[in-house]
Scaffold this active site. Structure first.
Site, PDB file in Angstrom:
ATOM      1  N   ASP A 111       0.841  -1.197   0.000  1.00 10.35           N
ATOM      2  CA  ASP A 111       0.000   0.000   0.000  1.00 10.35           C
ATOM      3  C   ASP A 111       0.878   1.250   0.000  1.00 10.35           C
ATOM      4  O   ASP A 111       2.077   1.197   0.298  1.00 10.35           O
ATOM      5  CB  ASP A 111      -0.892  -0.017   1.243  1.00 10.35           C
ATOM      6  CG  ASP A 111      -2.181   0.773   1.062  1.00 10.35           C
ATOM      7  OD1 ASP A 111      -2.288   1.500   0.062  1.00 10.35           O
ATOM      8  OD2 ASP A 111      -3.065   0.653   1.927  1.00 10.35           O
TER       9      ASP A 111
ATOM     10  N   GLU B  53       2.739   7.152  -2.367  1.00 11.50           N
ATOM     11  CA  GLU B  53       2.481   8.497  -2.909  1.00 11.50           C
ATOM     12  C   GLU B  53       2.946   9.556  -1.914  1.00 11.50           C
ATOM     13  O   GLU B  53       2.219  10.501  -1.612  1.00 11.50           O
ATOM     14  CB  GLU B  53       0.983   8.668  -3.187  1.00 11.50           C
ATOM     15  CG  GLU B  53       0.305   7.487  -3.869  1.00 11.50           C
ATOM     16  CD  GLU B  53      -0.356   6.521  -2.892  1.00 11.50           C
ATOM     17  OE1 GLU B  53       0.018   6.540  -1.696  1.00 11.50           O
ATOM     18  OE2 GLU B  53      -1.221   5.738  -3.313  1.00 11.50           O
TER      19      GLU B  53
ATOM     20  N   ASP C 275      -9.436   3.349  -3.280  1.00 11.92           N
ATOM     21  CA  ASP C 275     -10.435   3.342  -2.216  1.00 11.92           C
ATOM     22  C   ASP C 275     -11.747   3.948  -2.725  1.00 11.92           C
ATOM     23  O   ASP C 275     -11.743   5.029  -3.313  1.00 11.92           O
ATOM     24  CB  ASP C 275      -9.944   4.160  -1.019  1.00 11.92           C
ATOM     25  CG  ASP C 275      -8.598   3.662  -0.505  1.00 11.92           C
ATOM     26  OD1 ASP C 275      -8.291   2.483  -0.721  1.00 11.92           O
ATOM     27  OD2 ASP C 275      -7.864   4.462   0.111  1.00 11.92           O
TER      28      ASP C 275
END
Length: 791
Positions: free
Chosen positions: A454, A457, A516
């Site tokens: 995950d 960024e 998401d």
């Protein structure tokens, strides 16, 4: 204590920079522009004053600042540099604040060189490749209307290219975006890896600088710099934004396609992104929930999967670690080690909530289920870290293993995910090796099968640097690739990564989920659009959180439609956001949704569809090989397969591999649909009814299915249970049958025999039987022993 805050560039973000009220406007002044210096001071006090000391052309002068308003304890000011900037002028300034000379404090000195746009080409062209060239040989570049570059008189910075857009020309690509398949005019698209939490629209976690059209045009920029793409009626405007880093042949090149078929351009981009084939089990059903934060919960999940007979190939655990090191199971007892050292399995005594992770993993493997654990590439900011984590942080910081800013360890800005945390510098080989060794025991000794990698960024601002002195202006987009490459080296070819962010080379290392989203039909449509866009842009192996992962539990109709759609997409996974022990449970598991809504049919339909999915895994794997070897998307919108047809730009019908045509149901309450079938003959996968193509038909979609058709003469390898019922549960995906979509076996006999030579383990051969009005669930198939066919 008096303070001054001034961030000349904000955090260099095209989406949220405006929220930073202490920046220079514009960040990078150009010839003839006025410059506004915004800054903050504290404390607020009577008699306060502020000004700039500015040095221009060797002369120093003072400019009084104007008070604007206050934000809490901060006062906001602005001052205008006058006169307007002149090209190549070098300007420096500092800020003064206080009540008078005795109380004044001064900021550091800031400086900039005024740049100028020059309308000239700095590019060479060899018929396919565009490249930086100081030799202005006036090479003609097809379709190029105008090019210009930004310079400070010494170096080249931004490059703007404006290409002709023909009448009726539709543009596609750019990797992940959620608004539409065709690129829209109006606001620009930014190729800028960004963690937009839900409602992403034009913002993407995994964009790439690649655009192509239905009229033979294609452009790919091989650069880490941010790219801006803006369309209007007659032009395609593409700007590479370097944020003050000089551009050179080492950090910029491009490819240009002219008069090339779209599928050929797509195939070429697949050669560039070079996706790698994952193990076959990655295409089975995945199960995940953030609330599975203990061994007991995971083993309860395993028991429910077995009890309800729901075939599953992967379980993902997010909340498994101590939430500090992210490599030690929560509750484990051990003697802390030096930050340089790594652990072995035998170093731990495992306690609640994970008393026996090795035993748990073995149980999963005995059931044929692989295990994927969550990861993040940061050293999390913790108020009172445990001893081991303190040791790790100190070692990483002392040895330069974290990203830097202004010669100090960089911290993620406030207001961003994992704010104030350090970021591991995967551009530094020593940092990579250190991070990997901490986690190797999880794979080599416990036997986990992959990581959910995950994040990624996290690099904000041009003054943020990775090894060896590369600005985040260039490194931000590339950073996820380095992170994934490091993690992939731990799990090897037999393991997988499952990631959200990404860029050009990411498909070499990882599978993707498209971010998401909420649990509603609009969000599901956005996820599908994003998945089809990444598939067209060189990234074939994508999925999404079935029926959304956020908010209240999905309603039965949404859940059913989402599971139906996921059956025919590359990665099949349910997941939920809520951590801990939410009441009611937020699990998107079929038993939980079924129980919550009192709808047993949800559980039964899920069982049938995951059973079908397991049957189709050999087909999906075969088509995944085709995608990797031939550069063919695994999910292709039909307008790219059938170019001679006029298909609505709103259509999201797609080919799943080479055989299946899938028409998603993306609105609530739909009972009937008009479905366009391309040319050829097609069989309804649910009823067995044959249709002649190149026509629109009315179809009932009120049952537990979405429209799915199979091309005539398609050959589909399957994994069947002994009953040969493709809706009956079974827990493996070994090829043992082949389905041929034909009503005349003699026409395709040679094709079948060639196929059987490759899949020698096949026991059964099937062809569709004529439409059976009594069978409402799946097409009837006539199964033959393989010896009958070979004879």
């Amino acid at each position: 204590m008096r303070k001054i805050q001034h961030l000349p560039f904000g955090i260099d973000d095209p989406y949220i920079n405006a929220a930073y009220t202490a920046q220079r406007i514009p960040n990078d002044p150009t010839d003839g522009e006025d410059v506004i210096i915004n800054f903050k001071t504290m404390p607020m006090e009577a008699g306060q004053r502020a000004w700039l000391e500015v040095v221009r052309n060797g002369m120093t002068h003072r400019i009084r600042a104007q008070y604007q308003y206050n934000e809490g304890k901060w006062a906001l000011w602005k001052a205008r540099l006058m006169p307007s900037c002149a090209a190549f002028e070098k300007i420096k300034y500092r800020i003064a604040f206080g009540q008078g000379n005795d109380s004044m404090i001064f900021s550091e000195w800031y400086s900039f060189t005024v740049k100028k746009w020059v309308e000239d080409t700095c590019l060479g062209f060899d018929g396919r490749n565009l490249f930086i060239s100081r030799e202005n040989d006036q090479t003609e570049i097809p379709r190029l209307i105008m090019s210009r570059f930004l310079t400070d008189g010494e170096n080249i910075y931004d490059i703007e290219l404006i290409f002709e857009r023909k009448e009726g020309e539709n543009l596609y690509g750019l990797g992940e975006h959620y608004d539409s398949l065709g690129l829209s005019a109006g606001s620009p698209y930014y190729i800028h890896v960004f963690d937009q939490y839900k409602v992403q629209q034009k913002r993407g976690y995994a964009p790439i600088p690649f655009v192509f059209s239905n009229m033979g045009f294609g452009l790919f920029l091989n650069t880490g710099f941010r790219t801006k793409v803006l369309l209007n009626k007659g032009a395609i405007n593409v700007v590479t934004e370097t944020l003050g880093t000089p551009i050179s042949p080492d950090n910029f090149s491009a490819k240009l396609w002219i008069d090339t078929k779209p599928l050929e351009i797509i195939s070429d981009i697949y050669k560039i992104t070079s996706p790698q084939l994952p193990p076959i089990w990655a295409f089975g059903p995945w199960a995940s929930a953030n609330e599975w934060n203990s061994q007991n919960k995971v083993e309860q999940t395993l028991e429910k999967l077995k009890k309800f007979n729901l075939p599953t190939s992967v379980i993902v655990i997010e909340a498994w670690s101590d939430e500090q090191t992210f490599y030690i199971f929560n509750g484990a007892k051990y003697n802390p080690k030096k930050g340089s050292d790594s652990f072995s399995f035998e170093d731990f005594v495992f306690k609640f909530p994970w008393p026996d992770p090795k035993g748990m993993i073995d149980k999963l493997h005995m059931q044929g289920i692989k295990l994927v654990l969550w990861q993040i590439p940061v050293l999390k900011d913790i108020p009172n870290p445990i001893a081991q984590y303190r040791n790790d942080i100190k070692f990483a910081v002392d040895n330069g293993y974290v990203v830097s800013k202004n010669d100090q360890p960089y911290r993620i800005p406030e207001g961003r995910w994992f704010e104030n945390s350090f970021v591991v510098d995967f551009f530094n080989k020593e940092a990579r090796d250190w991070w990997k060794k901490k986690r190797e025991y999880l794979v080599n000794e416990l036997g986990i099968d992959g990581f959910k990698t995950d994040g990624g960024e996290h690099l904000w601002g041009r003054n943020t640097y990775v090894y060896p002195n590369k600005s985040a202006a260039e490194a931000r987009n590339i950073y996820p690739e380095k992170y994934f490459e490091s993690a992939k080296e731990i799990v090897g070819e037999d393991g997988v990564l499952f990631s959200r962010s990404g860029y050009i080379d990411s498909p070499k290392f990882t599978l993707f989920w498209v971010g998401d989203e909420d649990s509603d039909f609009e969000a599901m449509k956005s996820n599908l659009i994003a998945g089809l866009n990444v598939s067209l842009s060189g990234n074939p192996f994508w999925g999404w959180d079935i029926a959304g992962f956020s908010g209240e539990l999905p309603e039965p109709e949404l859940y059913r439609r989402a599971v139906q759609l996921a059956t025919f997409t590359p990665i099949f996974q349910f997941h939920s956001e809520a951590p801990g022990d939410p009441i009611p449970s937020a699990e998107r598991s079929p038993w939980n949704v079924s129980e919550y809504w009192g709808a047993l049919e949800i559980l039964n339909e899920y069982r049938e569809l995951v059973s079908l999915r397991m049957c189709l895994v050999p087909y999906i794997y075969m088509e995944a090989k085709n995608s990797v070897l031939k550069g063919v998307p695994l999910t292709t919108p039909i307008q790219f397969k059938f170019l001679d047809l006029e298909i609505s730009e709103e259509s999201l019908a797609f080919m799943f591999g080479q055989a299946f045509l899938v028409i998603p149901v993306l609105e609530a309450g739909v009972k009937n649909m008009k479905v366009f079938l391309p040319k050829g003959r097609w069989v309804d996968f649910w009823t067995g009814r044959w249709y002649e193509g190149n026509t629109t038909i009315d179809i009932d979609v009120s049952a537990n299915r979405i429209p799915a058709f199979v091309k005539e003469n398609a050959i589909i390898p399957l994994s069947l249970p002994e009953s040969k019922n493709i809706l009956e549960p079974h827990w493996d995906f070994n090829v043992n049958a082949v389905l041929c979509i034909t009503d005349d076996i003699l026409k395709v006999r040679n094709k079948i025999l060639k196929f059987l030579h490759e899949f020698y383990e096949v026991k059964w051969f099937g062809i569709p039987e004529r439409e059976d009005s009594k069978n409402k669930k799946i097409l009837s198939i006539k199964w033959l022993d393989i010896e009958e066919v070979q004879g």
